[in-house]
Enzyme design. Sequence first.
Site, PDB file in Angstrom:
ATOM      1  N   SER A  14       0.815  -1.217   0.000  1.00 35.51           N
ATOM      2  CA  SER A  14       0.000   0.000   0.000  1.00 35.51           C
ATOM      3  C   SER A  14       0.847   1.266   0.000  1.00 35.51           C
ATOM      4  CB  SER A  14      -0.949   0.007   1.203  1.00 35.51           C
ATOM      5  OG  SER A  14      -0.217  -0.091   2.409  1.00 35.51           O
ATOM      6  N   ARG A  15       2.116   1.136   0.389  1.00 35.53           N
ATOM      7  CA  ARG A  15       2.987   2.328   0.378  1.00 35.53           C
ATOM      8  C   ARG A  15       4.453   1.897   0.361  1.00 35.53           C
ATOM      9  NH1 ARG A  15       3.686   2.550   6.207  1.00 35.53           N
ATOM     10  NH2 ARG A  15       1.859   1.544   7.063  1.00 35.53           N
ATOM     11  N   VAL A  64      -0.360 -10.456   7.206  1.00 34.95           N
ATOM     12  CA  VAL A  64       0.477 -11.639   6.948  1.00 34.95           C
ATOM     13  C   VAL A  64       0.776 -12.400   8.233  1.00 34.95           C
ATOM     14  CG1 VAL A  64       1.544 -10.731   4.841  1.00 34.95           C
ATOM     15  CG2 VAL A  64       2.644 -10.307   7.065  1.00 34.95           C
ATOM     16  N   ASN A  90       7.208  -8.449   1.358  1.00 37.97           N
ATOM     17  CA  ASN A  90       7.719  -7.110   1.671  1.00 37.97           C
ATOM     18  C   ASN A  90       7.139  -6.547   2.969  1.00 37.97           C
ATOM     19  OD1 ASN A  90       8.657  -4.189   0.838  1.00 37.97           O
ATOM     20  ND2 ASN A  90       6.469  -4.054   1.244  1.00 37.97           N
ATOM     21  N   SER A 142      16.882  -6.848   5.391  1.00 33.83           N
ATOM     22  CA  SER A 142      17.349  -5.492   5.722  1.00 33.83           C
ATOM     23  C   SER A 142      18.824  -5.532   6.102  1.00 33.83           C
ATOM     24  CB  SER A 142      16.547  -4.949   6.905  1.00 33.83           C
ATOM     25  OG  SER A 142      17.171  -3.804   7.438  1.00 33.83           O
ATOM     26  N   TYR A 155      13.764  -6.247  15.357  1.00 32.34           N
ATOM     27  CA  TYR A 155      13.727  -6.095  13.888  1.00 32.34           C
ATOM     28  C   TYR A 155      14.910  -6.825  13.229  1.00 32.34           C
ATOM     29  CZ  TYR A 155      13.544  -3.589   9.396  1.00 32.34           C
ATOM     30  OH  TYR A 155      13.490  -3.269   8.055  1.00 32.34           O
ATOM     31  N   LYS A 159      14.855  -9.907  10.556  1.00 28.08           N
ATOM     32  CA  LYS A 159      15.405  -9.786   9.203  1.00 28.08           C
ATOM     33  C   LYS A 159      16.578 -10.747   8.975  1.00 28.08           C
ATOM     34  CE  LYS A 159      12.562  -6.722   7.576  1.00 28.08           C
ATOM     35  NZ  LYS A 159      11.681  -7.044   6.445  1.00 28.08           N
TER      36      LYS A 159
HETATM   37  P1  NAP Z   1       6.364   1.190   5.258  1.00 28.04           P
HETATM   38  O1  NAP Z   1       6.426   2.419   4.441  1.00 28.04           O
HETATM   39  O2  NAP Z   1       6.154   1.308   6.725  1.00 28.04           O
HETATM   40  O3  NAP Z   1       5.251   0.217   4.627  1.00 28.04           O
HETATM   41  C1  NAP Z   1       5.010  -1.017   5.214  1.00 28.04           C
HETATM   42  C2  NAP Z   1       3.985  -1.784   4.419  1.00 28.04           C
HETATM   43  O4  NAP Z   1       3.787  -3.045   5.066  1.00 28.04           O
HETATM   44  C3  NAP Z   1       2.647  -1.095   4.367  1.00 28.04           C
HETATM   45  O5  NAP Z   1       2.091  -1.293   3.083  1.00 28.04           O
HETATM   46  C4  NAP Z   1       1.833  -1.825   5.411  1.00 28.04           C
HETATM   47  O6  NAP Z   1       0.462  -1.856   5.097  1.00 28.04           O
HETATM   48  C5  NAP Z   1       2.405  -3.215   5.288  1.00 28.04           C
HETATM   49  N1  NAP Z   1       2.175  -4.040   6.467  1.00 28.04           N
HETATM   50  C6  NAP Z   1       2.550  -3.816   7.742  1.00 28.04           C
HETATM   51  N2  NAP Z   1       2.153  -4.820   8.531  1.00 28.04           N
HETATM   52  C7  NAP Z   1       1.487  -5.692   7.734  1.00 28.04           C
HETATM   53  C8  NAP Z   1       0.835  -6.924   7.954  1.00 28.04           C
HETATM   54  N3  NAP Z   1       0.763  -7.482   9.167  1.00 28.04           N
HETATM   55  N4  NAP Z   1       0.265  -7.559   6.904  1.00 28.04           N
HETATM   56  C9  NAP Z   1       0.317  -7.026   5.652  1.00 28.04           C
HETATM   57  N5  NAP Z   1       0.924  -5.857   5.398  1.00 28.04           N
HETATM   58  C10 NAP Z   1       1.497  -5.199   6.419  1.00 28.04           C
HETATM   59  O7  NAP Z   1       7.696   0.314   5.099  1.00 28.04           O
HETATM   60  P2  NAP Z   1       8.830   0.338   3.973  1.00 28.04           P
HETATM   61  O8  NAP Z   1       9.891   1.242   4.422  1.00 28.04           O
HETATM   62  O9  NAP Z   1       8.250   0.468   2.624  1.00 28.04           O
HETATM   63  O10 NAP Z   1       9.416  -1.149   4.170  1.00 28.04           O
HETATM   64  C11 NAP Z   1       9.005  -2.239   3.340  1.00 28.04           C
HETATM   65  C12 NAP Z   1       9.888  -3.431   3.672  1.00 28.04           C
HETATM   66  O11 NAP Z   1      11.263  -3.086   3.475  1.00 28.04           O
HETATM   67  C13 NAP Z   1       9.769  -3.893   5.131  1.00 28.04           C
HETATM   68  O12 NAP Z   1       9.877  -5.295   5.197  1.00 28.04           O
HETATM   69  C14 NAP Z   1      10.979  -3.253   5.778  1.00 28.04           C
HETATM   70  O13 NAP Z   1      11.381  -3.940   6.929  1.00 28.04           O
HETATM   71  C15 NAP Z   1      11.996  -3.350   4.651  1.00 28.04           C
HETATM   72  N6  NAP Z   1      13.098  -2.394   4.761  1.00 28.04           N
HETATM   73  C16 NAP Z   1      12.863  -1.046   4.758  1.00 28.04           C
HETATM   74  C17 NAP Z   1      13.941  -0.184   4.854  1.00 28.04           C
HETATM   75  C18 NAP Z   1      13.768   1.309   4.858  1.00 28.04           C
HETATM   76  O14 NAP Z   1      14.770   2.010   5.072  1.00 28.04           O
HETATM   77  N7  NAP Z   1      12.607   1.857   4.598  1.00 28.04           N
HETATM   78  C19 NAP Z   1      15.242  -0.688   4.958  1.00 28.04           C
HETATM   79  C20 NAP Z   1      15.436  -2.063   4.940  1.00 28.04           C
HETATM   80  C21 NAP Z   1      14.355  -2.901   4.836  1.00 28.04           C
HETATM   81  P3  NAP Z   1      -0.662  -1.136   5.987  1.00 28.04           P
HETATM   82  O15 NAP Z   1      -0.381   0.339   5.926  1.00 28.04           O
HETATM   83  O16 NAP Z   1      -1.929  -1.510   5.352  1.00 28.04           O
HETATM   84  O17 NAP Z   1      -0.487  -1.657   7.384  1.00 28.04           O
END
Ligand code: NAP
Length: 247
Positions: A14-15, A64, A90, A142, A155, A159
């Site tokens: 979703s984002r 999930v 993701n 991550s 976290y 990961k």
């Molecule tokens: P984000 O902007 O917080 O978005 C998280 C997404 O996960 C949202 O679409 C949210 O949907 C969904 N989500 C959360 N809990 C959920 C659940 N129980 N079931 C289904 N969907 C769920 O995060 P992001 O930064 O894009 O991160 C995406 C992935 O990349 C994650 O796994 C994160 O750990 C990893 N990551 C991110 C970074 C970073 O710097 N941003 C770095 C390394 C790894 P809802 O809004 O509907 O809850």
Amino acid sequence: MGLDGKTALVTGASRGIGRAIAKALAARGAAVIVNYNGSKEAASEVVSEIEAAGGNAISLGCSVADQEAVESMMKEIISKYKRLDILVNNAGITRDNLILKMKEEDFDAVLNTNLKGVFHTCRYAARQMLKQKAGCIVNISSISGVMGNAGQTNYAASKAGVIGFTKSLARELASREIRVNAVAPGFVETEMTEKLPESAVEAGKRQIPFGRFGKAEEVAKAVCFLASEDASYITGQVLHVDGGMGM
Ligand code: NAP
């Protein structure tokens, strides 16, 4: 890297990074299932954006972390599309705190979404992909899971667990050439990192050889590569997309 005729599920689309992955897979021709947990409207917007660009997508809500909900989402996908070619795990959350202040519920919430969620989707997807004798899985890990990060024991454990899970599943499914890989992003500009205090952002940037945070689209390109036939001989790998931070 054409993905015409493929069906792809992206959890947490979703984002942020998931949204970019969903749009990138759709732009390459895949029919995409945009999964979300609470953000129904945002997920519908992603679908509309994909359709406006000439792509094909639907949104399906489910946590999930909830095994039964995942199973019914998977059944709905198979009944509609008859197959699942690409699974991108993701969905992820953070509940950061130092160990002395870390609440058990915050530890469990992060493990249940980030690691157990991957188990839930993979268990179902693996069965379907074995039946099809084709498919591939990309799990989003991550840099924290590779290097560790103070304030993120929960976290980082989730990961790092995703990496061990990915390599084990890659070995289990390799005889059918079903590929399972991970992508380990560094700091990426999303709502997740918007929550960081300015001091942590500056400290983070100093650790990155590129000197900047990544963009969600840069992670999405790596996922598309691993999901495509261009990566046909690659399995069990962790692709770092981190501006050199983890080298
Ligand atoms: P984000 O902007 O917080 O978005 C998280 C997404 O996960 C949202 O679409 C949210 O949907 C969904 N989500 C959360 N809990 C959920 C659940 N129980 N079931 C289904 N969907 C769920 O995060 P992001 O930064 O894009 O991160 C995406 C992935 O990349 C994650 O796994 C994160 O750990 C990893 N990551 C991110 C970074 C970073 O710097 N941003 C770095 C390394 C790894 P809802 O809004 O509907 O809850």
